[in-house]
Write an enzyme that holds these catalytic residues in place. Structure first.
Site, PDB file in Angstrom:
ATOM      1  N   HIS A  14      14.021 120.191  -6.983  1.00 41.57           N
ATOM      2  CA  HIS A  14      13.600 118.697  -6.716  1.00 41.57           C
ATOM      3  C   HIS A  14      12.589 118.523  -7.658  1.00 41.57           C
ATOM      4  O   HIS A  14      11.786 119.054  -8.753  1.00 41.57           O
ATOM      5  CB  HIS A  14      12.326 118.865  -5.760  1.00 41.57           C
ATOM      6  CG  HIS A  14      11.601 117.568  -5.442  1.00 41.57           C
ATOM      7  ND1 HIS A  14      10.069 117.223  -5.542  1.00 41.57           N
ATOM      8  CD2 HIS A  14      11.911 116.473  -5.021  1.00 41.57           C
ATOM      9  CE1 HIS A  14      10.358 116.500  -4.633  1.00 41.57           C
ATOM     10  NE2 HIS A  14      10.911 115.572  -4.862  1.00 41.57           N
ATOM     11  N   ARG A  15      13.272 117.712  -8.448  1.00 37.17           N
ATOM     12  CA  ARG A  15      12.543 116.772  -9.895  1.00 37.17           C
ATOM     13  C   ARG A  15      11.974 117.956 -10.769  1.00 37.17           C
ATOM     14  O   ARG A  15      11.832 117.553 -11.773  1.00 37.17           O
ATOM     15  CB  ARG A  15      10.746 116.371 -10.038  1.00 37.17           C
ATOM     16  CG  ARG A  15      10.759 115.066  -8.531  1.00 37.17           C
ATOM     17  CD  ARG A  15       9.429 115.017  -8.817  1.00 37.17           C
ATOM     18  NE  ARG A  15       9.342 114.252  -7.432  1.00 37.17           N
ATOM     19  CZ  ARG A  15       8.605 113.685  -7.093  1.00 37.17           C
ATOM     20  NH1 ARG A  15       7.007 113.610  -7.593  1.00 37.17           N
ATOM     21  NH2 ARG A  15       8.065 112.817  -5.561  1.00 37.17           N
ATOM     22  N   HIS A  56      10.200 109.469 -12.144  1.00 39.27           N
ATOM     23  CA  HIS A  56       9.329 109.118 -10.723  1.00 39.27           C
ATOM     24  C   HIS A  56       8.704 107.488 -10.789  1.00 39.27           C
ATOM     25  O   HIS A  56       9.237 106.903  -9.437  1.00 39.27           O
ATOM     26  CB  HIS A  56       8.894 110.236 -10.141  1.00 39.27           C
ATOM     27  CG  HIS A  56       8.401 110.011  -8.296  1.00 39.27           C
ATOM     28  ND1 HIS A  56       7.257 109.413  -7.689  1.00 39.27           N
ATOM     29  CD2 HIS A  56       9.901 110.532  -7.499  1.00 39.27           C
ATOM     30  CE1 HIS A  56       7.609 109.590  -6.281  1.00 39.27           C
ATOM     31  NE2 HIS A  56       9.047 109.917  -5.717  1.00 39.27           N
ATOM     32  N   GLU A 116      18.503 110.127  -8.179  1.00 39.88           N
ATOM     33  CA  GLU A 116      17.853 109.522  -7.043  1.00 39.88           C
ATOM     34  C   GLU A 116      16.972 107.839  -7.885  1.00 39.88           C
ATOM     35  O   GLU A 116      16.735 107.901  -9.419  1.00 39.88           O
ATOM     36  CB  GLU A 116      16.436 109.682  -6.594  1.00 39.88           C
ATOM     37  CG  GLU A 116      15.662 109.141  -5.690  1.00 39.88           C
ATOM     38  CD  GLU A 116      14.793 109.560  -4.792  1.00 39.88           C
ATOM     39  OE1 GLU A 116      13.978 108.596  -4.234  1.00 39.88           O
ATOM     40  OE2 GLU A 116      14.141 110.390  -4.258  1.00 39.88           O
TER      41      GLU A 116
END
Length: 247
Positions: A14-15, A56, A116
């Site tokens: 994640h990230r 993000h 994303e």
């Protein structure tokens, strides 16, 4: 059409590996690779001069030594801020990378990716168009095809229209009864959701319909094991080293 041949692994960083390195940085992707993941997830915003950067938040305040909205800054200014020291002094000098830089690194590392779309309000179309066109032109042939996801439904509609051959994943915090119609309308390949509101029954319903189901952000091995038991296809985690032993 949906692309059932897309093979996303059960554990996605994640990230990058946000529990071990500053999120959405080149260092984070290198560490994710070192921890054993084969795919990472990261976020894309658009700068004021139309460049795709990996970040993000709408603001750079939380993850850099600067302040302001990414959509109000040109790339040269954004790249001047430190995006690593806030996490740990040993990451000082990391910057907010461009999508091109990330793609180049993924090519070197052999990492697949879930990209994303995180559009600043008002530039949903532009963000999706710029990202999809770049993925189309720059994604290396030797990597698995990317998966593009978003909470922003408009962005996914544009992604579908611009690059229908690139698989899409619908992101929902909570999966409601409307999920099937939403997925079908954008011809999504996968469904992604928060793990906390998910129920075993809903997971079974999604999987029975033939859709891979991915949950975020799962940072405990026991919870990941429970979700896998429900039929969840994979999890996004800040600490892939803790979840990878399960698979």
């Amino acid at each position: 059409m949906r692309q059932p041949q897309l093979l996303v692994p059960k554990v996605v960083g994640h990230r990058g590996a946000a529990g071990h390195a500053p999120e959405n940085t080149l260092a984070g992707f290198r560490i994710a690779k070192a921890l054993g993941v084969s795919w990472v997830e990261f976020d894309v915003h658009l700068t004021a001069d139309g460049r795709c950067v990996v970040l993000h938040d709408d603001l750079i305040d939380r993850t850099t030594d600067g302040q302001g909205a990414v959509g109000d800054m040109v790339l040269e200014e954004i790249a001047s801020y430190d995006a690593g020291a806030w996490f740990d002094p040993r990451f000082a000098g990391e910057t907010i990378p461009t999508l091109e830089e990330v793609i180049d690194l993924l090519a070197d590392l052999g990492l697949g990716a879930n990209v994303e779309l995180k559009p600043t309000p008002g530039v949903e179309d532009d963000t999706a168009i710029a990202t999809m066109e770049l993925l189309r032109s720059a994604w290396p042939d030797h990597l698995p095809p990317p998966l593009v996801s978003s909470f922003d439904y408009r962005s996914l509609e544009v992604a579908r229209d611009v690059a229908p051959e690139i698989a899409r994943g619908l992101l929902l915090e909570t999966v409601t009864d409307e999920w099937r119609g939403m997925v079908e309308a954008i011809e999504a390949t996968t469904l992604h959701c928060g793990h906390t509101p998910l129920t075993p029954a809903r997971a079974r319903e999604i999987r029975a319909a033939g859709y891979p189901l991915f949950c975020y952000t799962v940072n405990h091995a026991g919870r990941a094991q429970e979700l896998f038991g429900w039929g969840v296809s994979g999890v996004f985690t800040d600490v892939p080293d803790q979840v990878l032993p399960l698979v």
